[in-house]
Design a protein around this motif. Structure first.
Motif, PDB file in Angstrom:
ATOM      1  N   MET A 117       0.822  -1.086  -0.053  1.00  0.00           N
ATOM      2  CA  MET A 117      -0.177  -0.075  -0.050  1.00  0.00           C
ATOM      3  C   MET A 117       0.712   1.274  -0.188  1.00  0.00           C
ATOM      4  SD  MET A 117      -2.851  -1.261   2.807  1.00  0.00           S
ATOM      5  CE  MET A 117      -3.782   0.115   2.927  1.00  0.00           C
ATOM      6  N   THR A 118       0.478   2.050  -0.752  1.00  0.00           N
ATOM      7  CA  THR A 118       1.203   3.674  -0.617  1.00  0.00           C
ATOM      8  C   THR A 118       0.753   4.131   0.767  1.00  0.00           C
ATOM      9  OG1 THR A 118      -0.698   4.800  -1.637  1.00  0.00           O
ATOM     10  CG2 THR A 118       0.956   3.828  -3.008  1.00  0.00           C
ATOM     11  N   VAL A 119       1.405   5.180   1.043  1.00  0.00           N
ATOM     12  CA  VAL A 119       1.320   5.911   2.125  1.00  0.00           C
ATOM     13  C   VAL A 119      -0.045   6.601   2.239  1.00  0.00           C
ATOM     14  CG1 VAL A 119       2.214   8.173   3.590  1.00  0.00           C
ATOM     15  CG2 VAL A 119       3.700   6.416   2.547  1.00  0.00           C
ATOM     16  N   MET A 120      -0.577   7.020   1.088  1.00  0.00           N
ATOM     17  CA  MET A 120      -1.751   7.735   0.920  1.00  0.00           C
ATOM     18  C   MET A 120      -3.067   6.530   1.329  1.00  0.00           C
ATOM     19  SD  MET A 120      -4.243   9.802   0.158  1.00  0.00           S
ATOM     20  CE  MET A 120      -3.669  11.246  -0.830  1.00  0.00           C
ATOM     21  N   ASN A 121      -2.743   5.449   0.805  1.00  0.00           N
ATOM     22  CA  ASN A 121      -3.837   4.502   1.038  1.00  0.00           C
ATOM     23  C   ASN A 121      -3.559   3.997   2.606  1.00  0.00           C
ATOM     24  OD1 ASN A 121      -4.756   4.282  -1.531  1.00  0.00           O
ATOM     25  ND2 ASN A 121      -3.425   2.842  -2.258  1.00  0.00           N
ATOM     26  N   ILE A 122      -2.212   3.848   3.106  1.00  0.00           N
ATOM     27  CA  ILE A 122      -2.212   3.401   4.574  1.00  0.00           C
ATOM     28  C   ILE A 122      -2.905   4.703   5.350  1.00  0.00           C
ATOM     29  CG2 ILE A 122      -0.561   3.310   6.381  1.00  0.00           C
ATOM     30  CD1 ILE A 122       1.269   2.168   4.521  1.00  0.00           C
ATOM     31  N   LEU A 180       3.256  10.894  -0.746  1.00  0.00           N
ATOM     32  CA  LEU A 180       2.203  10.197  -0.504  1.00  0.00           C
ATOM     33  C   LEU A 180       1.891   8.978  -1.485  1.00  0.00           C
ATOM     34  CD1 LEU A 180      -0.483  12.969   0.216  1.00  0.00           C
ATOM     35  CD2 LEU A 180       0.159  10.975   1.800  1.00  0.00           C
ATOM     36  N   ASN A 181       2.618   9.100  -2.823  1.00  0.00           N
ATOM     37  CA  ASN A 181       2.789   7.930  -3.791  1.00  0.00           C
ATOM     38  C   ASN A 181       3.561   7.064  -3.659  1.00  0.00           C
ATOM     39  OD1 ASN A 181       0.044   8.857  -4.499  1.00  0.00           O
ATOM     40  ND2 ASN A 181       1.023  10.182  -5.951  1.00  0.00           N
ATOM     41  N   ARG A 182       4.469   7.357  -2.673  1.00  0.00           N
ATOM     42  CA  ARG A 182       5.749   6.232  -2.261  1.00  0.00           C
ATOM     43  C   ARG A 182       5.121   5.027  -1.403  1.00  0.00           C
ATOM     44  NH1 ARG A 182      11.170   9.465  -0.864  1.00  0.00           N
ATOM     45  NH2 ARG A 182      11.121  10.747  -2.590  1.00  0.00           N
ATOM     46  N   TYR A 183       5.952   4.131  -1.412  1.00  0.00           N
ATOM     47  CA  TYR A 183       5.642   3.027  -0.668  1.00  0.00           C
ATOM     48  C   TYR A 183       6.556   2.803   0.570  1.00  0.00           C
ATOM     49  CZ  TYR A 183       2.855   0.836  -4.316  1.00  0.00           C
ATOM     50  OH  TYR A 183       1.749   0.831  -5.376  1.00  0.00           O
ATOM     51  N   PRO A 184       6.337   1.982   1.635  1.00  0.00           N
ATOM     52  CA  PRO A 184       7.118   2.232   2.826  1.00  0.00           C
ATOM     53  C   PRO A 184       8.409   1.803   2.623  1.00  0.00           C
ATOM     54  CG  PRO A 184       4.862   0.907   3.345  1.00  0.00           C
ATOM     55  CD  PRO A 184       4.849   1.241   2.062  1.00  0.00           C
ATOM     56  N   HIS A 185       8.897   0.908   1.841  1.00  0.00           N
ATOM     57  CA  HIS A 185      10.248   0.484   1.661  1.00  0.00           C
ATOM     58  C   HIS A 185      11.058   1.689   1.397  1.00  0.00           C
ATOM     59  CE1 HIS A 185       9.094   0.114  -2.613  1.00  0.00           C
ATOM     60  NE2 HIS A 185      10.226   0.451  -2.946  1.00  0.00           N
ATOM     61  N   SER A 186      10.669   2.772   0.680  1.00  0.00           N
ATOM     62  CA  SER A 186      11.542   3.797   0.339  1.00  0.00           C
ATOM     63  C   SER A 186      11.449   4.881   1.146  1.00  0.00           C
ATOM     64  CB  SER A 186      10.701   4.493  -0.904  1.00  0.00           C
ATOM     65  OG  SER A 186       9.531   4.830  -0.570  1.00  0.00           O
ATOM     66  N   ILE A 241       4.943   7.626   9.863  1.00  0.00           N
ATOM     67  CA  ILE A 241       3.760   7.155   9.119  1.00  0.00           C
ATOM     68  C   ILE A 241       3.039   6.487  10.017  1.00  0.00           C
ATOM     69  CG2 ILE A 241       3.052   5.746   7.115  1.00  0.00           C
ATOM     70  CD1 ILE A 241       5.771   6.531   5.799  1.00  0.00           C
ATOM     71  N   GLY A 242       3.460   5.717  10.809  1.00  0.00           N
ATOM     72  CA  GLY A 242       2.847   4.870  11.870  1.00  0.00           C
ATOM     73  C   GLY A 242       2.049   5.805  12.828  1.00  0.00           C
ATOM     74  N   ILE A 243       2.789   7.082  13.300  1.00  0.00           N
ATOM     75  CA  ILE A 243       2.279   7.914  14.106  1.00  0.00           C
ATOM     76  C   ILE A 243       1.068   8.727  13.430  1.00  0.00           C
ATOM     77  CG2 ILE A 243       2.592  10.186  15.312  1.00  0.00           C
ATOM     78  CD1 ILE A 243       5.509   9.066  15.881  1.00  0.00           C
ATOM     79  N   ALA A 244       1.343   8.868  12.041  1.00  0.00           N
ATOM     80  CA  ALA A 244       0.210   9.714  11.677  1.00  0.00           C
ATOM     81  C   ALA A 244      -1.218   8.867  11.298  1.00  0.00           C
ATOM     82  CB  ALA A 244       0.725  10.052  10.155  1.00  0.00           C
ATOM     83  N   ARG A 245      -0.959   7.660  11.124  1.00  0.00           N
ATOM     84  CA  ARG A 245      -2.090   6.570  11.086  1.00  0.00           C
ATOM     85  C   ARG A 245      -2.812   6.685  12.267  1.00  0.00           C
ATOM     86  NH1 ARG A 245      -0.789   0.509   9.568  1.00  0.00           N
ATOM     87  NH2 ARG A 245       0.304   0.551  11.529  1.00  0.00           N
ATOM     88  N   ARG A 291      -8.651  12.732   1.459  1.00  0.00           N
ATOM     89  CA  ARG A 291      -7.190  13.152   0.634  1.00  0.00           C
ATOM     90  C   ARG A 291      -6.654  14.194   1.398  1.00  0.00           C
ATOM     91  NH1 ARG A 291      -9.562  10.916  -4.031  1.00  0.00           N
ATOM     92  NH2 ARG A 291     -10.313  12.823  -4.518  1.00  0.00           N
ATOM     93  N   GLU A 292      -7.341  15.335   1.895  1.00  0.00           N
ATOM     94  CA  GLU A 292      -6.936  16.533   2.507  1.00  0.00           C
ATOM     95  C   GLU A 292      -6.667  16.297   3.897  1.00  0.00           C
ATOM     96  OE1 GLU A 292      -6.460  19.612   1.497  1.00  0.00           O
ATOM     97  OE2 GLU A 292      -6.858  18.760  -0.380  1.00  0.00           O
ATOM     98  N   ARG A 293      -7.336  15.467   4.687  1.00  0.00           N
ATOM     99  CA  ARG A 293      -7.017  15.150   5.981  1.00  0.00           C
ATOM    100  C   ARG A 293      -5.471  14.251   5.859  1.00  0.00           C
ATOM    101  NH1 ARG A 293      -6.409  15.312  11.266  1.00  0.00           N
ATOM    102  NH2 ARG A 293      -7.286  13.620  12.331  1.00  0.00           N
ATOM    103  N   VAL A 294      -5.380  13.439   4.985  1.00  0.00           N
ATOM    104  CA  VAL A 294      -4.178  12.877   4.789  1.00  0.00           C
ATOM    105  C   VAL A 294      -2.977  13.670   4.778  1.00  0.00           C
ATOM    106  CG1 VAL A 294      -2.742  11.338   3.423  1.00  0.00           C
ATOM    107  CG2 VAL A 294      -5.002  10.401   3.921  1.00  0.00           C
ATOM    108  N   LYS A 295      -3.012  14.722   4.088  1.00  0.00           N
ATOM    109  CA  LYS A 295      -2.078  15.731   3.638  1.00  0.00           C
ATOM    110  C   LYS A 295      -1.888  16.551   4.964  1.00  0.00           C
ATOM    111  CE  LYS A 295      -3.205  16.475  -1.180  1.00  0.00           C
ATOM    112  NZ  LYS A 295      -3.638  17.294  -2.339  1.00  0.00           N
TER     113      LYS A 295
END
Length: 627
Positions: free
Chosen positions: A416-421, A455-461, A470-474, A438-442
């Motif tokens: 999953m991308t960061v946006m989807n997570i 936001l369109n990157r994957y966690p491995h990058s 990212i975990g804290i944001a989620r 999407r605005e909330r995610v930003k």
């Protein structure tokens, strides 16, 4: 005499046709019988240097210049340039595991899960010193005893998953030392261990070093371990040496700004009230937009946000045969645990691995079911008994309590991308339409200091610290009132750890958050928590405000934990022999006042004043409870 001398070492990696230098002209030495610490953040090149010494560089990596000179004390007139040896030739194979041993950071992934400990050590021994198997077994059992296995004959036949983290690390040490190497490379050997187990392993390494006369190259980012173990220190950053010298000079008179910043980024017990960690790079460079926390309805009493009473959880382990026979053992993971968490505070929960900390958090989250007890959540508007919630009521409750996990790699989906997570919690709980989400995610990305372009990157990058953000944001996505932080910085470097801890403190102040902060790192808990609960063998043995607990610990277990913390201070060196030699959780060492007596006298939480409680026998002599 120098066992190892590295001169102008350069190592490059080629990925997708592009070449990049990761080690840029490094020079260092490891004298005979001494310990040299190689200190730096993740990505600085520490582990790559150790892989080059062992001839274990990945296929994409290669030594592009310099020398790695090894002088064996058994043949002092012969010097081998490891950098010039063929990667898989007989020369490097003879040295690797024979004259140069290595302990890896994570013993569980370094040991084979399908072979016994004895088989794996035997393989290393017979590869370099062929001998009859009965003789080899005798040597292996003797080594297992030397590294602290109480029953080496039984330990020989155990598999890695049957051992605790500390015993797995001891097994790795036995494998590295079975051929009596001249040089031991220890790559973050105690990062994942509790302070008491860490003290035991470090003490064992010191004793074996003195007994066998070997040199140690200690790779770590823990400056407390460096201050207590090293004779010389080499500080590395982005593949270049920033500063080197004797341990006295490095700690008393640091010169390079990077080293000074590392020393300031580590939490310590002498920090003043309100003092902030100095991160090398702040997690959130721009000022945050303060958000007012939702105001709870006024109440006449000071009801805690979370009230836990008499929580119990047992597990049954073992096996039962087809005919009903077998051995079943009942383990009390959580045994009569009670505590409160007030609105807006951070309650620290500390203890060794296996004490029941994470089990308590999972019960509060309703990830596992308790055998008995009560968990009441009261946000000022609604009061609910968490353990009895079902269906839609449970689904609604999950929005109000969120969790930040220990491992930022495995807790984020790689697909999953960061946006989807970050959108996932909003979608599951029907929070707004796609555009609002999407605005909330930003906004969440900005809150944790990450660029919205990611936001369109994957966690491995991302780096480890970025993944944890990212975990804290989620966890913040649903505006929870309680966040459970389960070892959120244990896998991070000191500098990144400082970023995350400062970020959590800022978010708590801005949003009025309440934290249950679980950790085995006492200095981190001291920095984050208002009150601290100390847990051992499934029970809370001491509970007090932060300053009271650290200044006047009462329970023997708490005292043992504090004695085992290595300070990054040469004037407060750790006394390894006093740091829980038999294990801090061994209640036989606690004294009669703190354990059930022969008449099965029940233990109870005795108040000592100023919000300080200790688990002891109700008829205990008051003199035994005086700090």
């Amino acid at each position: 005499m120098d066992i190892l001398r590295i001169s102008d070492l350069r190592i490059g990696f080629t990925v997708h046709g592009f070449s990049r230098d990761v080690v840029k002209g490094v020079s260092l030495r490891v004298p005979a019988g001494k310990t040299v610490a190689l200190v730096g953040e993740s990505g600085s090149g520490k582990s790559v240097i150790s892989q080059a010494i062992m001839g274990l560089l990945p296929r994409a990596g290669a030594i592009t210049g310099g020398e790695i000179l090894f002088r064996d004390p058994l043949a002092p007139d012969t010097v081998v340039d490891i950098a010039a040896l063929p990667p898989e030739g007989p020369g490097i194979r003879q040295l690797r595991g024979g004259r140069i041993g290595m302990i890896f950071q994570e013993p569980m992934s370094s040991l084979s899960p399908i072979h016994t400990i004895g088989n794996q050590i035997e393989e290393a021994l017979l590869l370099h010193r062929p001998m009859p198997k009965p003789e080899a077994r005798g040597l292996i059992e003797a080594m297992l005893k030397r590294v602290g296995f109480k029953n080496p004959q039984r330990a020989f036949g155990l598999y890695p998953f049957e051992l605790s983290g500390g015993l797995r690390q001891r097994a790795m040490l036995a494998m590295a030392l079975i051929c009596q190497p001249a040089l031991l490379i220890a790559d973050e050997p105690t990062t994942a261990l509790d302070v008491t187990i860490q003290a035991q392993v470090l003490d064992l390494m010191r004793d074996l070093q003195a007994e066998m006369g070997m040199a140690i190259l200690l790779i770590t980012h823990d400056l407390g371990v460096v201050a207590n173990m090293a004779d010389e220190v080499v500080v590395i950053f982005h593949g270049e040496i920033m500063e080197r010298g004797p341990v006295e000079g490095i700690f008393r008179h640091p010169r390079h700004p990077y080293l000074k910043a590392l020393l300031k980024a580590s939490p310590h017990f002498d920090m003043q009230e309100g003092e902030r960690l100095v991160a090398l790079r702040e997690a959130r460079p721009r000022p945050a937009v303060a958000r007012a926390a939702p105001a709870p309805a006024p109440r006449a009493d000071d009801t805690p946000l979370l009230r836990v009473r008499h929580l119990r959880k047992t597990y049954v382990t073992g096996s039962r045969s087809f005919f009903g026979k077998g051995t079943l053992t009942t383990v009390k993971a959580v045994d009569d645990v009670s505590f409160d968490i007030r609105r807006g505070e951070c309650l620290g929960l500390v203890g060794e691995s296996g004490c029941g900390k994470t089990t308590v958090s999972k019960i509060v989250m309703r990830a596992i079911t308790a055998n008995s007890g009560e968990v009441v959540f009261d946000d000022g508007r609604e009061r609910c008994d968490v353990l009895t919630l079902q269906g839609e009521a449970l689904r609604s409750f999950r929005q109000r309590v969120q969790m930040i996990f220990q491992d930022p790699v495995s807790s984020l989906s790689p697909r999953m991308t960061v946006m989807n997570i970050l959108r996932e919690p909003l979608v599951i709980h029907d929070r707004g339409g796609p555009a609002e989400q999407r605005e909330r995610v930003k906004a969440l990305m900005q809150d944790v200091g990450l660029d919205v372009r990611y936001l369109n990157r994957y966690p491995h990058s991302f780096s480890g610290g970025q993944r944890q953000r990212i975990g804290i944001a989620r966890a913040l996505a649903l505006d929870p009132e309680l966040i459970i932080c389960d070892e959120p910085v244990s896998a991070l470097d000191v500098s990144v750890q400082a970023q995350i801890l400062n970020l959590l403190k800022d978010l708590q102040a801005e949003r009025g958050l309440t934290f249950l902060f679980i950790s085995h790192n006492l200095a981190v808990v001291n920095y984050m928590a208002d009150r601290i609960a100390v847990m051992a063998n499934g029970r809370i043995v001491e509970l007090a405000p932060r300053h009271v607990l650290f200044n006047n610990p009462v329970h023997p277990y708490t005292k043992a934990l504090l004695r085992s913390v290595p300070f990054a201070d040469l004037d407060r060196k750790l006394d390894f022999k006093l740091a829980a030699p038999t294990g801090a959780s061994d209640d036989r060492q606690w004294g009669d006042a703190f354990r059930s007596g022969p008449d099965d006298a029940a233990l109870t939480q005795l108040p000592l004043g100023d919000g300080h409680y200790v688990l002891a026998r109700p008829n205990a002599d008051a003199r035994e409870l005086v700090p």
